[in-house]
Design an enzyme around this catalytic site. Sequence first.
Site, PDB file in Angstrom:
ATOM      1  N   GLU A   1      53.557  62.113 103.237  1.00 48.91           N
ATOM      2  CA  GLU A   1      53.266  61.802 101.841  1.00 48.91           C
ATOM      3  C   GLU A   1      54.486  61.109 101.235  1.00 48.91           C
ATOM      4  O   GLU A   1      55.551  61.709 101.139  1.00 48.91           O
ATOM      5  CB  GLU A   1      52.953  63.082 101.062  1.00 48.91           C
ATOM      6  CG  GLU A   1      52.582  62.808  99.617  1.00 48.91           C
ATOM      7  CD  GLU A   1      52.228  64.070  98.840  1.00 48.91           C
ATOM      8  OE1 GLU A   1      52.952  65.085  98.965  1.00 48.91           O
ATOM      9  OE2 GLU A   1      51.227  64.037  98.112  1.00 48.91           O
TER      10      GLU A   1
ATOM     11  N   LYS B   1      55.058  78.352  84.538  1.00 47.12           N
ATOM     12  CA  LYS B   1      56.383  77.781  84.854  1.00 47.12           C
ATOM     13  C   LYS B   1      56.145  76.312  85.217  1.00 47.12           C
ATOM     14  O   LYS B   1      55.728  75.990  86.321  1.00 47.12           O
ATOM     15  CB  LYS B   1      56.995  78.548  86.033  1.00 47.12           C
ATOM     16  CG  LYS B   1      58.503  78.531  86.134  1.00 47.12           C
ATOM     17  CD  LYS B   1      59.112  77.174  86.305  1.00 47.12           C
ATOM     18  CE  LYS B   1      58.980  76.607  87.697  1.00 47.12           C
ATOM     19  NZ  LYS B   1      59.429  75.175  87.772  1.00 47.12           N
TER      20      LYS B   1
ATOM     21  N   SER C   1      54.067  70.462  96.177  1.00 50.37           N
ATOM     22  CA  SER C   1      54.215  69.954  97.546  1.00 50.37           C
ATOM     23  C   SER C   1      53.747  70.982  98.581  1.00 50.37           C
ATOM     24  O   SER C   1      53.756  72.192  98.324  1.00 50.37           O
ATOM     25  CB  SER C   1      55.686  69.622  97.803  1.00 50.37           C
ATOM     26  OG  SER C   1      56.457  70.795  97.671  1.00 50.37           O
TER      27      SER C   1
ATOM     28  N   CYS D   1      48.039  63.233  93.935  1.00 49.31           N
ATOM     29  CA  CYS D   1      47.571  63.851  95.187  1.00 49.31           C
ATOM     30  C   CYS D   1      46.259  63.234  95.633  1.00 49.31           C
ATOM     31  O   CYS D   1      45.828  63.473  96.752  1.00 49.31           O
ATOM     32  CB  CYS D   1      47.440  65.360  95.034  1.00 49.31           C
ATOM     33  SG  CYS D   1      46.112  65.815  93.938  1.00 49.31           S
TER      34      CYS D   1
ATOM     35  N   GLU E   1      60.378  71.205  86.238  1.00 51.34           N
ATOM     36  CA  GLU E   1      61.639  71.019  85.518  1.00 51.34           C
ATOM     37  C   GLU E   1      61.905  69.543  85.224  1.00 51.34           C
ATOM     38  O   GLU E   1      62.808  69.210  84.472  1.00 51.34           O
ATOM     39  CB  GLU E   1      62.808  71.643  86.298  1.00 51.34           C
ATOM     40  CG  GLU E   1      62.993  71.155  87.737  1.00 51.34           C
ATOM     41  CD  GLU E   1      62.117  71.885  88.757  1.00 51.34           C
ATOM     42  OE1 GLU E   1      60.917  72.092  88.497  1.00 51.34           O
ATOM     43  OE2 GLU E   1      62.652  72.209  89.833  1.00 51.34           O
TER      44      GLU E   1
ATOM     45  N   PHE F   1      55.281  67.900  88.645  1.00 50.26           N
ATOM     46  CA  PHE F   1      55.656  66.946  87.593  1.00 50.26           C
ATOM     47  C   PHE F   1      54.585  65.894  87.324  1.00 50.26           C
ATOM     48  O   PHE F   1      54.570  65.282  86.273  1.00 50.26           O
ATOM     49  CB  PHE F   1      56.966  66.232  87.990  1.00 50.26           C
ATOM     50  CG  PHE F   1      56.758  65.129  89.004  1.00 50.26           C
ATOM     51  CD1 PHE F   1      56.381  63.854  88.593  1.00 50.26           C
ATOM     52  CD2 PHE F   1      56.891  65.363  90.363  1.00 50.26           C
ATOM     53  CE1 PHE F   1      56.154  62.842  89.522  1.00 50.26           C
ATOM     54  CE2 PHE F   1      56.668  64.360  91.295  1.00 50.26           C
ATOM     55  CZ  PHE F   1      56.295  63.098  90.863  1.00 50.26           C
TER      56      PHE F   1
HETATM   57  P1  NAD Z   1      57.251  70.557  94.050  1.00 50.45           P
HETATM   58  O1  NAD Z   1      56.626  71.363  95.118  1.00 50.45           O
HETATM   59  O2  NAD Z   1      58.603  70.023  94.250  1.00 50.45           O
HETATM   60  O3  NAD Z   1      57.309  71.419  92.680  1.00 50.45           O
HETATM   61  C1  NAD Z   1      56.151  71.984  92.109  1.00 50.45           C
HETATM   62  C2  NAD Z   1      56.535  73.217  91.317  1.00 50.45           C
HETATM   63  O4  NAD Z   1      56.966  74.251  92.212  1.00 50.45           O
HETATM   64  C3  NAD Z   1      57.669  73.008  90.318  1.00 50.45           C
HETATM   65  O5  NAD Z   1      57.392  73.779  89.168  1.00 50.45           O
HETATM   66  C4  NAD Z   1      58.889  73.547  91.063  1.00 50.45           C
HETATM   67  O6  NAD Z   1      59.894  74.037  90.198  1.00 50.45           O
HETATM   68  C5  NAD Z   1      58.299  74.675  91.892  1.00 50.45           C
HETATM   69  N1  NAD Z   1      58.927  74.905  93.193  1.00 50.45           N
HETATM   70  C6  NAD Z   1      59.481  73.986  94.030  1.00 50.45           C
HETATM   71  N2  NAD Z   1      59.896  74.581  95.163  1.00 50.45           N
HETATM   72  C7  NAD Z   1      59.574  75.891  95.053  1.00 50.45           C
HETATM   73  C8  NAD Z   1      59.747  77.038  95.905  1.00 50.45           C
HETATM   74  N3  NAD Z   1      60.317  76.931  97.102  1.00 50.45           N
HETATM   75  N4  NAD Z   1      59.300  78.238  95.458  1.00 50.45           N
HETATM   76  C9  NAD Z   1      58.725  78.371  94.244  1.00 50.45           C
HETATM   77  N5  NAD Z   1      58.542  77.321  93.407  1.00 50.45           N
HETATM   78  C10 NAD Z   1      58.954  76.107  93.806  1.00 50.45           C
HETATM   79  O7  NAD Z   1      56.202  69.375  93.715  1.00 50.45           O
HETATM   80  P2  NAD Z   1      56.402  68.124  92.726  1.00 50.45           P
HETATM   81  O8  NAD Z   1      57.320  67.128  93.352  1.00 50.45           O
HETATM   82  O9  NAD Z   1      56.678  68.579  91.344  1.00 50.45           O
HETATM   83  O10 NAD Z   1      54.906  67.535  92.733  1.00 50.45           O
HETATM   84  C11 NAD Z   1      54.435  66.614  93.679  1.00 50.45           C
HETATM   85  C12 NAD Z   1      53.598  67.295  94.742  1.00 50.45           C
HETATM   86  O11 NAD Z   1      52.490  67.964  94.141  1.00 50.45           O
HETATM   87  C13 NAD Z   1      52.993  66.290  95.709  1.00 50.45           C
HETATM   88  O12 NAD Z   1      53.111  66.787  97.009  1.00 50.45           O
HETATM   89  C14 NAD Z   1      51.526  66.230  95.284  1.00 50.45           C
HETATM   90  O13 NAD Z   1      50.622  65.843  96.305  1.00 50.45           O
HETATM   91  C15 NAD Z   1      51.298  67.640  94.856  1.00 50.45           C
HETATM   92  N6  NAD Z   1      50.131  67.769  93.991  1.00 50.45           N
HETATM   93  C16 NAD Z   1      49.017  68.326  94.545  1.00 50.45           C
HETATM   94  C17 NAD Z   1      47.870  68.427  93.792  1.00 50.45           C
HETATM   95  C18 NAD Z   1      46.630  69.024  94.393  1.00 50.45           C
HETATM   96  O14 NAD Z   1      45.730  69.372  93.662  1.00 50.45           O
HETATM   97  N7  NAD Z   1      46.543  69.155  95.704  1.00 50.45           N
HETATM   98  C19 NAD Z   1      47.858  67.980  92.461  1.00 50.45           C
HETATM   99  C20 NAD Z   1      49.035  67.432  91.930  1.00 50.45           C
HETATM  100  C21 NAD Z   1      50.177  67.328  92.717  1.00 50.45           C
END
Ligand code: NAD
Length: 496
Positions: free
Chosen positions: A396, A189, A242, A297, A192, A165
């Site tokens: 985090e 994808k 994440s 991040c 959400e 997000f």
């Molecule tokens: P999230 O992991 O909750 O969701 C990310 C995406 O994965 C969403 O589209 C979600 O629907 C999907 N998703 C969630 N659980 C899943 C599963 N078990 N299987 C398949 N798909 C799944 O992350 P968020 O809260 O949207 O974003 C924040 C996180 O993203 C933080 O941890 C941040 O550090 C990380 N992030 C990392 C970078 C990087 O380059 N390292 C960049 C931006 C954000």
Amino acid sequence: MANLVAEHIVGGERVSGGSKNGQLAVRNPATGEPIGHVPSGGIEVALRAVAAAKSAFPGWANTPVGDRVQCLFRYKQILEANLNDIARVVVTEHGKTMGEAIGSLRRGIDCVEYATAAPVLIMGNTLPQIAVSTSFCRTEDQGGVGLDSQIDRVPLGVCLGITPFNFPVMVPMWMWPMAVACGNTFVLKPSELDPLSTSMTIDLCKDAGFPAGVINLVHGGAEVAKALIAHKDIRAVSFVGSTRAGAEIYKDAAAAGKRVQCMCGAKNHSLIMPDANREAAVDGVLGSAFGNTGQRCLAGSVVVCIGDSADWLVPSLVHAASKIRVGPGCEAGVGMGPLVSEAAQKRVLSYIEQGLKSGATLALDGRKASMPKTGFFVGPTIFDHATPDMSIVREEIFGPVLSVMRAKTLDDAIAMANQSEYGNMAVIFTDSGNAVRRFTRTIQAGMQGVNVGVPAPMAVFPFSGWKSSFYGDLHANGEDAVRFFTDSRVLVTRWI
Ligand code: NAD
């Protein structure tokens, strides 16, 4: 801005979810009010999106790369023309300030620009006369026939992107522009939580002349992502989100024989030497910890003060952070917007409690900041005298909570930072070349900065997280992205 509606985009058409699947409400985090919706639970639509991408692949892969990138040149112009409109949607659904939203869009456009260089980036190599065949054919003055060899980079097929997000426009652009420039087709994808701006940018692809099916968008949560990852026709999975989800996706995708890269969570350290330029250090730490409301991040959410630097840094940080105006990102003068959701707000508040219980000193309490009563706000928060074992340092938080630790020497500070499970980025503020050299060679972080708060790589460089911040071999962006989205094909020729 109210009642924004977006749909799936499959084979160049907008597809509604159908009443059976329901809708995902999108909220304005500055008010908590619903502002629109997208279709949810699109597993059947996801399968159609993969089929559309699969059928578009042969034609697109055979389109000369010089023609493919013309779509990206046009797309960049379209993005520039729509920049403010897209930024306003980002502000409304995510909570960023207008400046942060525009900045993130510019970083996305940077990726599109880099992908337009695909004709050069995917160019192969040749090595003539790698050997001489003398077995049965003798020409070339009877000395034997020469063999030549070459390597080409060719597209994979249908690639998948799953995005978080926190940068709903920029992060998808780490993936699909380079993927399609290399001749692949794509299914995205998005998160959400804030899918409206992502949808807006994918909708604009049609105007840029991308053929139907080259770029597809499917809304939904983890269940849709999982169905896509498992699909036999998906060749490569690019995930940003994440560490919890990334570790699982890496395992599942690799077990299913897919190429996979997972850019994951982080806990980044900023080291402050006593000789640092004070203004630059305060400004750098502040922007890094509280920019994007800490939902980055690359957020520098832990500071390690070396020697007596805490004596001037902590009071200056507290003073400057207490002056940040907290409010809706659309209002002029606001320096920090809300967190993305009520759940995020609750999580951050619970970490403030944990920090207090673990014995850190609350130098600035973001719960007491002047901020709107509705919406998902928490003000800038600073803990002093934190230690590496505390959850506010180890985990985090993904919110505006900065923890300050103290170290006697640079080596002690590096050792404290290296205890982290994560290794996304680390920065140092100093005037000493010797300290910089020791830092860059021993700190365990793939993205490093010197006198820079947020060392975000431009698109020509890879986004190089280490340790639990990354699972895979090839990172997003830079040359890594070109290699991730292509296969090497080696040819050996002998003309008898
Ligand atoms: P999230 O992991 O909750 O969701 C990310 C995406 O994965 C969403 O589209 C979600 O629907 C999907 N998703 C969630 N659980 C899943 C599963 N078990 N299987 C398949 N798909 C799944 O992350 P968020 O809260 O949207 O974003 C924040 C996180 O993203 C933080 O941890 C941040 O550090 C990380 N992030 C990392 C970078 C990087 O380059 N390292 C960049 C931006 C954000």
